[in-house]
Design a protein around this motif. Structure first.
Motif, PDB file in Angstrom:
ATOM      1  N   PRO A 141      -4.683   6.012   6.311  1.00  0.00           N
ATOM      2  CA  PRO A 141      -6.130   5.775   7.070  1.00  0.00           C
ATOM      3  C   PRO A 141      -5.986   4.577   7.848  1.00  0.00           C
ATOM      4  CG  PRO A 141      -5.882   4.860   4.866  1.00  0.00           C
ATOM      5  CD  PRO A 141      -4.713   5.595   4.813  1.00  0.00           C
ATOM      6  N   LEU A 142      -6.976   4.633   8.761  1.00  0.00           N
ATOM      7  CA  LEU A 142      -7.116   3.925  10.068  1.00  0.00           C
ATOM      8  C   LEU A 142      -7.342   2.431   9.364  1.00  0.00           C
ATOM      9  CD1 LEU A 142      -7.061   4.563  12.957  1.00  0.00           C
ATOM     10  CD2 LEU A 142      -9.597   4.193  13.063  1.00  0.00           C
ATOM     11  N   PRO A 143      -6.566   1.547   9.798  1.00  0.00           N
ATOM     12  CA  PRO A 143      -6.665  -0.055   9.430  1.00  0.00           C
ATOM     13  C   PRO A 143      -8.104  -0.402   9.777  1.00  0.00           C
ATOM     14  CG  PRO A 143      -5.431  -0.002  11.268  1.00  0.00           C
ATOM     15  CD  PRO A 143      -5.434   1.653  10.914  1.00  0.00           C
ATOM     16  N   THR A 157       0.695  -0.843  12.725  1.00  0.00           N
ATOM     17  CA  THR A 157       0.178  -0.498  11.395  1.00  0.00           C
ATOM     18  C   THR A 157       0.783   0.912  10.827  1.00  0.00           C
ATOM     19  OG1 THR A 157      -2.060   0.032  11.875  1.00  0.00           O
ATOM     20  CG2 THR A 157      -1.695  -2.276  11.109  1.00  0.00           C
ATOM     21  N   GLY A 158       0.736   1.240   9.820  1.00  0.00           N
ATOM     22  CA  GLY A 158       0.786   2.566   9.303  1.00  0.00           C
ATOM     23  C   GLY A 158       2.305   3.009   8.522  1.00  0.00           C
ATOM     24  N   VAL A 159       2.372   4.247   8.765  1.00  0.00           N
ATOM     25  CA  VAL A 159       3.355   4.970   7.950  1.00  0.00           C
ATOM     26  C   VAL A 159       4.599   4.368   8.210  1.00  0.00           C
ATOM     27  CG1 VAL A 159       4.247   7.141   7.301  1.00  0.00           C
ATOM     28  CG2 VAL A 159       1.796   7.422   7.717  1.00  0.00           C
ATOM     29  N   THR A 160       5.441   3.859   7.073  1.00  0.00           N
ATOM     30  CA  THR A 160       6.723   3.265   7.183  1.00  0.00           C
ATOM     31  C   THR A 160       7.472   4.147   6.086  1.00  0.00           C
ATOM     32  OG1 THR A 160       5.685   1.502   8.321  1.00  0.00           O
ATOM     33  CG2 THR A 160       8.103   1.522   7.342  1.00  0.00           C
ATOM     34  N   ILE A 161       8.693   4.798   6.555  1.00  0.00           N
ATOM     35  CA  ILE A 161       9.477   5.548   5.372  1.00  0.00           C
ATOM     36  C   ILE A 161      10.645   4.643   5.176  1.00  0.00           C
ATOM     37  CG2 ILE A 161      10.799   7.584   5.135  1.00  0.00           C
ATOM     38  CD1 ILE A 161       9.428   8.897   7.255  1.00  0.00           C
ATOM     39  N   ASP A 201       0.998  -1.172   0.049  1.00  0.00           N
ATOM     40  CA  ASP A 201       0.035  -0.091   0.093  1.00  0.00           C
ATOM     41  C   ASP A 201       1.009   1.336   0.138  1.00  0.00           C
ATOM     42  OD1 ASP A 201      -1.949   1.962   0.372  1.00  0.00           O
ATOM     43  OD2 ASP A 201      -2.570   1.210   2.144  1.00  0.00           O
ATOM     44  N   ILE A 202       1.192   1.746  -1.291  1.00  0.00           N
ATOM     45  CA  ILE A 202       2.197   2.634  -1.509  1.00  0.00           C
ATOM     46  C   ILE A 202       1.530   4.053  -1.247  1.00  0.00           C
ATOM     47  CG2 ILE A 202       3.861   3.925  -2.930  1.00  0.00           C
ATOM     48  CD1 ILE A 202       4.409   1.226  -4.333  1.00  0.00           C
ATOM     49  N   LEU A 203       1.778   4.834  -0.165  1.00  0.00           N
ATOM     50  CA  LEU A 203       1.572   6.057   0.134  1.00  0.00           C
ATOM     51  C   LEU A 203       2.217   7.428  -0.670  1.00  0.00           C
ATOM     52  CD1 LEU A 203       1.201   5.717   3.986  1.00  0.00           C
ATOM     53  CD2 LEU A 203      -0.787   5.679   2.369  1.00  0.00           C
ATOM     54  N   TYR A 204       3.428   7.119  -0.863  1.00  0.00           N
ATOM     55  CA  TYR A 204       4.182   8.078  -1.691  1.00  0.00           C
ATOM     56  C   TYR A 204       5.397   7.407  -2.109  1.00  0.00           C
ATOM     57  CZ  TYR A 204       7.129  12.153  -2.573  1.00  0.00           C
ATOM     58  OH  TYR A 204       7.714  13.314  -3.167  1.00  0.00           O
ATOM     59  N   ASN A 239       2.008   2.006   3.775  1.00  0.00           N
ATOM     60  CA  ASN A 239       1.119   1.851   4.977  1.00  0.00           C
ATOM     61  C   ASN A 239       1.411   0.360   5.229  1.00  0.00           C
ATOM     62  OD1 ASN A 239      -0.897   1.935   6.678  1.00  0.00           O
ATOM     63  ND2 ASN A 239      -2.383   2.011   5.417  1.00  0.00           N
ATOM     64  N   LYS A 240       2.058   0.045   6.547  1.00  0.00           N
ATOM     65  CA  LYS A 240       2.437  -1.252   6.663  1.00  0.00           C
ATOM     66  C   LYS A 240       1.335  -2.066   7.253  1.00  0.00           C
ATOM     67  CE  LYS A 240       4.524  -2.696  10.391  1.00  0.00           C
ATOM     68  NZ  LYS A 240       4.067  -4.062  10.884  1.00  0.00           N
ATOM     69  N   PRO A 241       1.048  -3.311   6.860  1.00  0.00           N
ATOM     70  CA  PRO A 241      -0.144  -3.780   7.443  1.00  0.00           C
ATOM     71  C   PRO A 241       0.327  -4.613   8.852  1.00  0.00           C
ATOM     72  CG  PRO A 241       0.669  -5.136   5.832  1.00  0.00           C
ATOM     73  CD  PRO A 241       1.399  -3.939   5.552  1.00  0.00           C
ATOM     74  N   TYR A 242      -0.864  -5.000   9.775  1.00  0.00           N
ATOM     75  CA  TYR A 242      -0.127  -5.616  10.826  1.00  0.00           C
ATOM     76  C   TYR A 242       0.127  -7.270  10.330  1.00  0.00           C
ATOM     77  CZ  TYR A 242      -4.745  -8.096  11.155  1.00  0.00           C
ATOM     78  OH  TYR A 242      -5.811  -8.987  10.597  1.00  0.00           O
ATOM     79  N   ASP A 243       0.569  -7.666  11.433  1.00  0.00           N
ATOM     80  CA  ASP A 243       1.247  -9.213  11.242  1.00  0.00           C
ATOM     81  C   ASP A 243       2.204  -9.342  10.007  1.00  0.00           C
ATOM     82  OD1 ASP A 243       1.466 -11.905  11.840  1.00  0.00           O
ATOM     83  OD2 ASP A 243       0.107 -12.529  10.455  1.00  0.00           O
ATOM     84  N   THR A 244       3.063  -8.014  10.017  1.00  0.00           N
ATOM     85  CA  THR A 244       4.020  -8.000   9.160  1.00  0.00           C
ATOM     86  C   THR A 244       5.307  -7.324   9.744  1.00  0.00           C
ATOM     87  OG1 THR A 244       2.555  -7.760   7.558  1.00  0.00           O
ATOM     88  CG2 THR A 244       4.695  -6.900   6.910  1.00  0.00           C
ATOM     89  N   PRO A 245       6.255  -8.233   9.990  1.00  0.00           N
ATOM     90  CA  PRO A 245       7.724  -7.699  10.616  1.00  0.00           C
ATOM     91  C   PRO A 245       8.326  -6.697   9.571  1.00  0.00           C
ATOM     92  CG  PRO A 245       7.460 -10.112  10.722  1.00  0.00           C
ATOM     93  CD  PRO A 245       6.308  -9.791   9.830  1.00  0.00           C
ATOM     94  N   ILE A 246       9.263  -5.843  10.007  1.00  0.00           N
ATOM     95  CA  ILE A 246       9.945  -5.064   9.054  1.00  0.00           C
ATOM     96  C   ILE A 246      11.084  -5.853   8.512  1.00  0.00           C
ATOM     97  CG2 ILE A 246      11.551  -3.343   9.056  1.00  0.00           C
ATOM     98  CD1 ILE A 246       8.753  -2.056   9.254  1.00  0.00           C
ATOM     99  N   HIS A 247      11.891  -6.722   9.219  1.00  0.00           N
ATOM    100  CA  HIS A 247      13.052  -7.281   8.626  1.00  0.00           C
ATOM    101  C   HIS A 247      12.923  -8.779   8.804  1.00  0.00           C
ATOM    102  CE1 HIS A 247      14.897  -3.162   9.793  1.00  0.00           C
ATOM    103  NE2 HIS A 247      15.456  -3.436   8.412  1.00  0.00           N
ATOM    104  N   PRO A 248      13.650  -9.618   7.981  1.00  0.00           N
ATOM    105  CA  PRO A 248      13.612 -11.181   7.996  1.00  0.00           C
ATOM    106  C   PRO A 248      14.348 -11.449   9.507  1.00  0.00           C
ATOM    107  CG  PRO A 248      14.258 -10.565   5.857  1.00  0.00           C
ATOM    108  CD  PRO A 248      14.209  -9.124   6.678  1.00  0.00           C
ATOM    109  N   SER A 249      14.019 -12.477  10.276  1.00  0.00           N
ATOM    110  CA  SER A 249      14.564 -12.968  11.413  1.00  0.00           C
ATOM    111  C   SER A 249      14.251 -14.346  11.445  1.00  0.00           C
ATOM    112  CB  SER A 249      13.959 -12.049  12.500  1.00  0.00           C
ATOM    113  OG  SER A 249      12.707 -12.234  12.941  1.00  0.00           O
TER     114      SER A 249
END
Length: 311
Positions: free
Chosen positions: A288-290, A140-144, A82-85, A94-104
């Protein structure tokens, strides 16, 4: 990826050396060293230039940074982003929930990094994953994200110096004060690598500001919708701070085990504001709110409230 940036030298920079000019543009020493490695890294009026060369009014200084490799050990995997910009320097999703940022461990190919690397692989572009504001797996939300070493260096420095304004929305138990500041140190809880606690003796300085946006009644229980801004970025800072004042987040299995209104903590990075690392343009990007938090709003008496508009 290759990034070319041109600067037309104005009167205020007349007589300055290239090194000084680039430092004023927030280029780090490491970035300048990287640029010096190629003949096209730094050019003045179309010709290779050393960093000690003097600039004159009207000169054209061109910076060219080429990164030909991609992040190692990140397996490309398709993820609906979900690309905001997006522009030549940054990607905001816009990062969804149940989604880590980095592999581990146990999260090898189900992360935001996997999806972004795949996104650029489909465009035949090498990409090094660099995330500026990291969110918890279920936040969730804005991730740069940045697309080159220059923008990554500048925004990372600003992040450390509080040059990025981040606003979160959380749903918490009970009715909070209209606004408040929580200044309590946070440390690791004994016997766990995940959970944090208020630790007056050994904890790290942490400050959270909040204000109440709405009061809800959900399933007969009082809920406050709060906007929060951070002065510091400690692990689980919002979750620990709000629990410490008696208003834990809904659905937070670590700090509010008895609440099951949601299946994850009700925390959303709703906006981020900053000056663009290259153009200097002011950017305020919102998400937007998830769906799960929006549905909880609909179950209350304030289903038509636009929280983003209130910020």
């Amino acid at each position: 990826m290759t990034r070319r940036i041109q600067y037309k030298i104005e009167e205020q920079h007349n007589g300055k050396c290239i090194s000084m000019f680039l430092k004023e543009k927030e280029y780090s020493r490491a970035v300048i060293i990287e640029l010096k490695k190629t003949k096209t890294g730094i050019q003045k009026n179309g010709t290779w230039a050393g960093v000690n060369e003097i600039l004159n009014t009207g000169d054209i200084l061109e910076i060219c940074l080429t990164e030909q490799r991609s992040s190692e050990n990140i397996v490309p995997k398709e993820l609906q982003l979900d690309i905001l910009y997006e522009d030549e320097d940054i990607l905001v999703v816009n990062k969804p929930y149940d989604t880590p940022i980095h592999p581990s461990v146990n999260n090898y190919n189900n992360t935001l990094a996997n999806g972004v690397v795949h996104y650029y692989q489909q465009q035949n572009k090498p990409y090094i994953f660099r995330c500026i504001n990291r969110l918890d797996r279920d936040t969730t939300g804005v991730t740069i994200l940045t697309k080159n070493l220059i923008s990554a260096s500048i925004l990372s420095k600003r992040m450390k110096e509080r040059g990025l304004s981040r606003t979160y929305v959380a749903f918490v138990e009970g009715i909070t004060k209209e606004e408040g500041t929580i200044d309590l140190p946070i440390g690791r809880e004994e016997g766990t690598i995940i959970k944090r606690k208020i630790d007056e003796k050994e904890g790290k300085h942490a400050v959270t500001h909040y204000c109440k946006l709405e009061e809800l009644q959900v399933e007969g229980k009082a809920v406050s919708v709060v906007a929060l801004q951070l002065e510091t970025g400690r692990t689980h800072q919002i979750r620990v701070h709000m629990a410490s004042i008696g208003h834990p987040l809904l659905g937070d299995f670590l700090y509010n085990e008895s609440n099951h209104m949601l299946t994850r903590q009700a925390l959303h990075a709703v906006s981020c504001a900053f000056y663009h690392p290259i153009t200097g343009e002011y950017k305020r990007i919102t998400a937007p709110l998830p769906k799960d938090m929006a549905m909880l709003m609909q179950r209350s008496s304030n289903e038509s409230c636009d929280l983003v508009a209130k910020l």
